[in-house]
Design an enzyme around this catalytic site. Structure first.
Site, PDB file in Angstrom:
ATOM      1  CG  ASN A 156      47.426  64.403  41.078  1.00  0.00           C
ATOM      2  OD1 ASN A 156      46.939  63.968  42.248  1.00  0.00           O
ATOM      3  ND2 ASN A 156      46.601  64.779  40.086  1.00  0.00           N
ATOM      4  CG  PHE A 160      40.237  62.009  47.619  1.00  0.00           C
ATOM      5  CD1 PHE A 160      40.393  62.706  46.307  1.00  0.00           C
ATOM      6  CD2 PHE A 160      38.914  61.179  47.536  1.00  0.00           C
ATOM      7  CE1 PHE A 160      39.634  62.568  45.324  1.00  0.00           C
ATOM      8  CE2 PHE A 160      38.182  61.001  46.613  1.00  0.00           C
ATOM      9  CZ  PHE A 160      38.351  61.655  45.360  1.00  0.00           C
ATOM     10  CB  SER A 262      40.356  60.599  42.419  1.00  0.00           C
ATOM     11  OG  SER A 262      41.801  60.347  42.577  1.00  0.00           O
ATOM     12  CG  ASN A 264      45.824  59.539  42.416  1.00  0.00           C
ATOM     13  OD1 ASN A 264      46.485  58.673  41.737  1.00  0.00           O
ATOM     14  ND2 ASN A 264      45.596  60.591  42.223  1.00  0.00           N
ATOM     15  CB  THR A 265      40.813  57.149  46.291  1.00  0.00           C
ATOM     16  OG1 THR A 265      41.202  58.196  46.816  1.00  0.00           O
ATOM     17  CG2 THR A 265      39.860  56.351  47.505  1.00  0.00           C
ATOM     18  CE  LYS A 300      37.483  66.018  37.801  1.00  0.00           C
ATOM     19  NZ  LYS A 300      37.965  67.164  38.274  1.00  0.00           N
ATOM     20  CG  ASN A 329      39.409  62.958  38.152  1.00  0.00           C
ATOM     21  OD1 ASN A 329      40.440  63.546  38.111  1.00  0.00           O
ATOM     22  ND2 ASN A 329      38.776  62.803  38.929  1.00  0.00           N
TER      23      ASN A 329
END
Length: 464
Positions: A156, A160, A262, A264-265, A300, A329
């Protein structure tokens, strides 16, 4: 005309429900409400594969949220070992919070807190919502979720996507009010719109019929609510976004999570570096301590770290008195074993392909903290054996998510049953008997310490 449509719909759905119920009873399967074996089989072996075939991953995800929210998903199916108290999956966490089961739901499934109670009813001992950002943001462009069917994994790159802290606060407040019996039910449709009203009435009748045939099974265990906090993509603040989340949502949470991992940020994982993580954790702890009640605060972390980076994080966590670590994660890595055509997509990899990687990260973090920091194990848990391996490596509780994409909501009951059976086979009656058993020296030091404490408490009671 609207009444005719409504009557036909109710008649059709009602007939279908009665047929399913008839099959259950005529095959001598006593009804166990929404935890019945028939209910689980239909949901996991018929509905889940069908939805996976006809809907893209994100649409399937959103549909699942709606079904769970409305109570159509199967409820937890109790197993004999837990029911008879032969084996307990309960775990006492930081600040005395009690996880009724060590199997929880990872953040990312219910980002906005829309289906909290429904998810708890599936059998999760704790449900973590989020990540929640201070301001609403759409996340990355679609498509942004990809199934790796051959690898039993998911990639994915949501980025966020969040409705923002204010909207999530409304959702979790409603959940807490309903839990306490104080919620005032408001109509969520326009009574002046005849079509809306007819659809609402029809849907309400369908739900009532469904519940009549498959009544929910009462669950005395109170699952915990975790709230995972993130930062906005365009934010330049190092700590402020997390402080806003803590201030707004901390009073509703049984525990809070600072998500700095994450993939993705842009720039988010830079917060895992030595100085930034210390500044962030100190600020987060200070903000948490200003709350009327102070829930445990966890951080996390990512699986894609060197041993030196993990050592520094372990040191920062202990130095700042953080209550626990979520390990791990999603991963940026792509193992050579991947065969799915979607494996080339950018984003975070989760599910079976990172199972062993995450377990090794748990093992290392447990060693680096001498077993003195609460660990939530995440990554590739799809069976009781997977959960057992993570507990032995040092996790006190574990979370699942990706495996539900492939096996449906009934996987929770199955994992709990398999874990209980493994523990019983090995003569283990509680989670404390399993956690950290791979680390012999640490394990026995902690076990002897618990025995010594128990003896002292018994002695005090005798002297009183």
């Amino acid at each position: 005309m609207l009444r005719s449509i409504r009557d036909k719909t109710v008649k059709t759905v009602g007939t279908g429900i009665l047929v399913v119920a008839g099959v259950e009873f005529t095959t001598k399967l006593p009804s166990e409400g929404q935890s019945s074996s028939l209910y689980h089989n239909v949901s996991d072996k018929v509905v889940t594969p069908l939805v996976r075939k006809i809907l893209d991953p994100e649409d399937a995800h959103n549909t699942a949220i709606k079904f769970v929210k409305e109570g159509f998903a199967p409820k937890f199916r109790p197993n004999g070992l837990e029911a008879s108290n032969s084996v307990s999956l309960k775990c006492v966490g930081p600040k005395g919070i009690v996880f009724p089961s060590c199997i929880g739901l990872a953040a990312g499934f219910d980002k906005d807190g829309l289906a909290i109670q429904g998810l708890m009813d599936l059998g999760f001992g704790f449900v973590e919502i989020g990540s929640v950002t201070p301001k609403p943001q759409p996340g990355n462009p679609k498509p942004r979720m990809f199934r790796l069917i051959e690898d039993v994994g998911v990639i994915n790159r949501f980025g966020f996507n969040s409705v923002g802290v204010d909207a999530v606060e409304q959702n979790v407040r409603k959940f807490r009010e309903k839990q306490s019996g104080r919620q005032i039910i408001k109509k969520d449709y326009d009574e002046n719109d005849a079509l809306q009203k007819a659809m609402h009435v029809t849907f309400d009748l369908i739900k009532k019929l469904w519940i009549l045939v498959f009544p929910p099974i009462s669950n005395s265990e109170k699952s915990l609510l975790g709230i995972n906090l993130g930062k906005n993509k365009i934010s330049t603040h190092e700590t402020e976004d997390y402080e806003i989340g803590i201030e707004k949502l901390g009073k509703y949470a049984d525990y809070l999570v600072i998500n700095i991992s994450s993939p993705n940020t842009p720039g988010l994982r830079d917060l895992q570096k030595s100085e930034p993580i210390r500044r962030l954790l100190k600020a987060a702890i200070a903000k948490r301590d200003q709350l009327e009640t102070q829930p445990p605060l966890f951080v996390k972390i990512a699986p894609d770290m060197s041993l030196d980076q993990m050592k520094d994080i372990a040191s920062a966590v202990r130095e700042c008195n953080v209550d626990g670590i979520l390990v791990t994660n999603t991963s940026n890595q792509r193992p050579d074993t991947l065969i799915s055509s979607n494996s080339k997509e950018t984003g975070g990899l989760s599910g079976l392909p990172i199972r062993d990687m995450s377990t090794e990260c748990i093992r290392k973090m447990y060693e680096l903290t001498d077993g003195n920091v609460f660990i939530v194990g995440i990554g590739g848990v799809g069976s009781g054996h997977d959960a057992y391996e993570k507990l032995k490596a040092g996790a006190s509780v574990v979370q699942i998510y990706s495996r539900m994409v492939y096996e449906g909501p009934g996987v929770v009951s199955r994992i709990r049953k398999e874990l209980c059976e493994l523990m019983a086979q090995n003569g283990q009656k509680s989670i404390e008997d399993v956690v950290g058993i791979d680390h012999e020296e640490i394990y026995w030091t902690k076990r002897l310490s618990r025995l010594d404490t128990a003896r002292k408490n018994e002695q005090q009671i005798v002297e009183m």
